[in-house]
Design an enzyme around this catalytic site. Structure first.
Site, PDB file in Angstrom:
ATOM      1  N   LYS A  11     -11.247 -18.023 -50.389  1.00 37.78           N
ATOM      2  CA  LYS A  11     -11.444 -16.983 -49.379  1.00 37.78           C
ATOM      3  C   LYS A  11     -10.188 -16.847 -48.508  1.00 37.78           C
ATOM      4  O   LYS A  11      -9.289 -17.712 -48.562  1.00 37.78           O
ATOM      5  CB  LYS A  11     -12.668 -17.339 -48.530  1.00 37.78           C
ATOM      6  CG  LYS A  11     -13.974 -17.439 -49.346  1.00 37.78           C
ATOM      7  CD  LYS A  11     -15.160 -17.805 -48.454  1.00 37.78           C
ATOM      8  CE  LYS A  11     -16.431 -18.005 -49.269  1.00 37.78           C
ATOM      9  NZ  LYS A  11     -17.601 -18.339 -48.417  1.00 37.78           N
ATOM     10  N   TYR A  51     -21.551  -9.894 -52.308  1.00 41.59           N
ATOM     11  CA  TYR A  51     -22.520 -10.575 -51.432  1.00 41.59           C
ATOM     12  C   TYR A  51     -23.803  -9.764 -51.255  1.00 41.59           C
ATOM     13  O   TYR A  51     -24.541  -9.973 -50.286  1.00 41.59           O
ATOM     14  CB  TYR A  51     -21.871 -10.870 -50.076  1.00 41.59           C
ATOM     15  CG  TYR A  51     -20.969 -12.092 -50.099  1.00 41.59           C
ATOM     16  CD1 TYR A  51     -21.459 -13.338 -50.503  1.00 41.59           C
ATOM     17  CD2 TYR A  51     -19.635 -12.015 -49.689  1.00 41.59           C
ATOM     18  CE1 TYR A  51     -20.652 -14.460 -50.521  1.00 41.59           C
ATOM     19  CE2 TYR A  51     -18.813 -13.136 -49.705  1.00 41.59           C
ATOM     20  CZ  TYR A  51     -19.332 -14.360 -50.114  1.00 41.59           C
ATOM     21  OH  TYR A  51     -18.529 -15.478 -50.131  1.00 41.59           O
ATOM     22  N   PHE A  59     -25.701 -12.415 -40.954  1.00 39.30           N
ATOM     23  CA  PHE A  59     -24.267 -12.702 -41.074  1.00 39.30           C
ATOM     24  C   PHE A  59     -23.549 -11.764 -42.042  1.00 39.30           C
ATOM     25  O   PHE A  59     -22.339 -11.877 -42.209  1.00 39.30           O
ATOM     26  CB  PHE A  59     -24.048 -14.166 -41.498  1.00 39.30           C
ATOM     27  CG  PHE A  59     -24.696 -14.551 -42.808  1.00 39.30           C
ATOM     28  CD1 PHE A  59     -24.079 -14.271 -44.026  1.00 39.30           C
ATOM     29  CD2 PHE A  59     -25.926 -15.188 -42.825  1.00 39.30           C
ATOM     30  CE1 PHE A  59     -24.675 -14.622 -45.236  1.00 39.30           C
ATOM     31  CE2 PHE A  59     -26.537 -15.552 -44.032  1.00 39.30           C
ATOM     32  CZ  PHE A  59     -25.892 -15.260 -45.241  1.00 39.30           C
ATOM     33  N   ARG A  87     -19.862 -26.264 -58.226  1.00 40.45           N
ATOM     34  CA  ARG A  87     -20.600 -26.261 -56.954  1.00 40.45           C
ATOM     35  C   ARG A  87     -20.575 -27.646 -56.312  1.00 40.45           C
ATOM     36  O   ARG A  87     -20.526 -27.778 -55.092  1.00 40.45           O
ATOM     37  CB  ARG A  87     -22.051 -25.808 -57.189  1.00 40.45           C
ATOM     38  CG  ARG A  87     -22.197 -24.355 -57.619  1.00 40.45           C
ATOM     39  CD  ARG A  87     -22.149 -23.379 -56.478  1.00 40.45           C
ATOM     40  NE  ARG A  87     -23.231 -23.537 -55.546  1.00 40.45           N
ATOM     41  CZ  ARG A  87     -23.486 -22.679 -54.549  1.00 40.45           C
ATOM     42  NH1 ARG A  87     -22.715 -21.600 -54.371  1.00 40.45           N
ATOM     43  NH2 ARG A  87     -24.466 -22.886 -53.725  1.00 40.45           N
ATOM     44  N   ARG A 104     -15.197 -28.436 -49.351  1.00 39.36           N
ATOM     45  CA  ARG A 104     -15.640 -28.082 -47.991  1.00 39.36           C
ATOM     46  C   ARG A 104     -15.757 -29.315 -47.099  1.00 39.36           C
ATOM     47  O   ARG A 104     -15.506 -29.246 -45.890  1.00 39.36           O
ATOM     48  CB  ARG A 104     -16.964 -27.330 -48.057  1.00 39.36           C
ATOM     49  CG  ARG A 104     -16.805 -25.898 -48.618  1.00 39.36           C
ATOM     50  CD  ARG A 104     -18.160 -25.293 -48.921  1.00 39.36           C
ATOM     51  NE  ARG A 104     -18.091 -23.887 -49.317  1.00 39.36           N
ATOM     52  CZ  ARG A 104     -19.102 -23.226 -49.878  1.00 39.36           C
ATOM     53  NH1 ARG A 104     -20.247 -23.847 -50.104  1.00 39.36           N
ATOM     54  NH2 ARG A 104     -18.961 -21.968 -50.216  1.00 39.36           N
ATOM     55  N   ASN A 114     -15.590 -21.360 -44.816  1.00 44.55           N
ATOM     56  CA  ASN A 114     -15.767 -22.514 -45.701  1.00 44.55           C
ATOM     57  C   ASN A 114     -14.934 -22.452 -46.976  1.00 44.55           C
ATOM     58  O   ASN A 114     -15.264 -23.052 -47.991  1.00 44.55           O
ATOM     59  CB  ASN A 114     -17.251 -22.770 -45.979  1.00 44.55           C
ATOM     60  CG  ASN A 114     -17.918 -21.592 -46.669  1.00 44.55           C
ATOM     61  OD1 ASN A 114     -17.250 -20.622 -47.046  1.00 44.55           O
ATOM     62  ND2 ASN A 114     -19.221 -21.677 -46.860  1.00 44.55           N
ATOM     63  N   HIS A 117     -15.614 -19.766 -52.591  1.00 43.18           N
ATOM     64  CA  HIS A 117     -16.886 -19.316 -53.172  1.00 43.18           C
ATOM     65  C   HIS A 117     -16.995 -19.830 -54.606  1.00 43.18           C
ATOM     66  O   HIS A 117     -16.006 -19.864 -55.326  1.00 43.18           O
ATOM     67  CB  HIS A 117     -16.944 -17.783 -53.201  1.00 43.18           C
ATOM     68  CG  HIS A 117     -18.053 -17.279 -54.069  1.00 43.18           C
ATOM     69  ND1 HIS A 117     -19.346 -17.143 -53.619  1.00 43.18           N
ATOM     70  CD2 HIS A 117     -18.083 -16.942 -55.390  1.00 43.18           C
ATOM     71  CE1 HIS A 117     -20.115 -16.719 -54.612  1.00 43.18           C
ATOM     72  NE2 HIS A 117     -19.370 -16.589 -55.698  1.00 43.18           N
ATOM     73  N   GLU A 128     -20.672 -11.913 -61.381  1.00 45.38           N
ATOM     74  CA  GLU A 128     -19.458 -11.969 -60.551  1.00 45.38           C
ATOM     75  C   GLU A 128     -18.181 -11.874 -61.392  1.00 45.38           C
ATOM     76  O   GLU A 128     -17.213 -11.221 -60.981  1.00 45.38           O
ATOM     77  CB  GLU A 128     -19.475 -13.253 -59.718  1.00 45.38           C
ATOM     78  CG  GLU A 128     -20.547 -13.206 -58.631  1.00 45.38           C
ATOM     79  CD  GLU A 128     -20.845 -14.533 -57.948  1.00 45.38           C
ATOM     80  OE1 GLU A 128     -21.733 -14.567 -57.073  1.00 45.38           O
ATOM     81  OE2 GLU A 128     -20.192 -15.552 -58.287  1.00 45.38           O
TER      82      GLU A 128
HETATM   83  N1  UDP Z   1     -22.568 -17.626 -44.474  1.00 43.40           N
HETATM   84  C1  UDP Z   1     -22.354 -17.506 -43.125  1.00 43.40           C
HETATM   85  N2  UDP Z   1     -23.359 -17.850 -42.257  1.00 43.40           N
HETATM   86  C2  UDP Z   1     -24.566 -18.315 -42.695  1.00 43.40           C
HETATM   87  C3  UDP Z   1     -24.768 -18.448 -44.080  1.00 43.40           C
HETATM   88  C4  UDP Z   1     -23.763 -18.091 -44.944  1.00 43.40           C
HETATM   89  O1  UDP Z   1     -21.270 -17.105 -42.705  1.00 43.40           O
HETATM   90  O2  UDP Z   1     -25.427 -18.613 -41.889  1.00 43.40           O
HETATM   91  C5  UDP Z   1     -21.493 -17.259 -45.398  1.00 43.40           C
HETATM   92  C6  UDP Z   1     -20.717 -18.461 -45.904  1.00 43.40           C
HETATM   93  O3  UDP Z   1     -19.347 -18.098 -45.978  1.00 43.40           O
HETATM   94  C7  UDP Z   1     -21.283 -18.683 -47.281  1.00 43.40           C
HETATM   95  C8  UDP Z   1     -21.585 -17.248 -47.703  1.00 43.40           C
HETATM   96  O4  UDP Z   1     -22.042 -16.625 -46.545  1.00 43.40           O
HETATM   97  O5  UDP Z   1     -20.348 -19.327 -48.127  1.00 43.40           O
HETATM   98  C9  UDP Z   1     -22.616 -17.111 -48.786  1.00 43.40           C
HETATM   99  O6  UDP Z   1     -23.773 -17.848 -48.417  1.00 43.40           O
HETATM  100  P1  UDP Z   1     -24.514 -18.750 -49.504  1.00 43.40           P
HETATM  101  O7  UDP Z   1     -25.785 -19.227 -48.889  1.00 43.40           O
HETATM  102  O8  UDP Z   1     -24.595 -18.013 -50.795  1.00 43.40           O
HETATM  103  O9  UDP Z   1     -23.533 -20.018 -49.631  1.00 43.40           O
HETATM  104  P2  UDP Z   1     -22.565 -20.516 -50.795  1.00 43.40           P
HETATM  105  O10 UDP Z   1     -23.169 -20.060 -52.107  1.00 43.40           O
HETATM  106  O11 UDP Z   1     -21.206 -19.918 -50.544  1.00 43.40           O
HETATM  107  O12 UDP Z   1     -22.540 -22.010 -50.661  1.00 43.40           O
HETATM  108 MG    MG Z   2     -23.948 -18.268 -52.724  1.00 43.60          MG
END
Ligand code: UDP
Ligand code: MG
Length: 152
Positions: A11, A51, A59, A87, A104, A114, A117, A128
């Site tokens: 990111k 997204y 958010f 992951r 992370r 964070n 992705h 994706e």
């Molecule tokens: N995110 C955020 N606030 C939240 C939850 C998610 O800013 O409360 C952002 C964060 O950057 C995260 C992304 O949205 O990586 C996608 O969320 P997801 O739950 O899919 O997490 P990931 O798959 O990236 O671990």
């Molecule tokens: Mg996700």
């Protein structure tokens, strides 16, 4: 475990903080194969599709603004079990809950910054990869040391 492909994206915070090399090296050292790589500043349309699953979350608009705010390094990685394994290498969404040793856990503090992705399932990986890359941008190749990573 079958060979599969996943979509990973560093990111804008990861790129701006100079973490691209550090992050790439973690997946290279693990033994996964990089088959596509490019840098771009995503359009709003691309970010909203990527997204889309979160479109009703509070958010969402901040997340889209952030992802479109600067360069993203978009990648496709290939290997046995790479979707779930990547992951794990990435760590939990909330960096304060991500284990030390994960990207992370080692390199981030804030959930909204964070760093990286990673696709969370075969379905999202397929979606994706198709969203971010043309088929012609994905390069098939055989690492010369492949016999030393997997049982043939
Ligand atoms: N995110 C955020 N606030 C939240 C939850 C998610 O800013 O409360 C952002 C964060 O950057 C995260 C992304 O949205 O990586 C996608 O969320 P997801 O739950 O899919 O997490 P990931 O798959 O990236 O671990
Ligand atoms: Mg996700």
């Amino acid at each position: 475990m079958a060979s599969e492909r996943t979509f990973l994206a560093i990111k804008p915070d990861g790129v701006q903080r100079g973490l691209v090399g550090e992050i790439l090296s973690r997946f290279e050292k693990k033994g996964f194969k990089l088959v596509a790589l490019k840098q771009l500043t995503p359009t709003k349309a691309l970010a909203e599709q990527h997204y889309g699953v979160h479109k009703d979350r509070p958010f969402f608009s901040g997340l889209v603004d952030f992802i479109t705010s600067g360069p993203v390094v978009a990648m496709v990685w290939e290997g046995d079990g790479v979707i779930a394994s990547a992951r794990k290498v990435i760590g939990a969404t909330k960096p304060l809950e991500a284990d030390p040793g994960t990207i992370r856990g080692d390199l981030a503090v804030n959930i909204g910054r964070n760093v990286i992705h990673g696709s969370d399932s075969q379905e999202t990986a397929h979606f994706e990869i198709g969203l971010w890359f043309q088929p012609s941008e994905i390069n098939e190749w055989s690492p010369s040391d492949q016999n030393w990573r997997v049982e043939m």
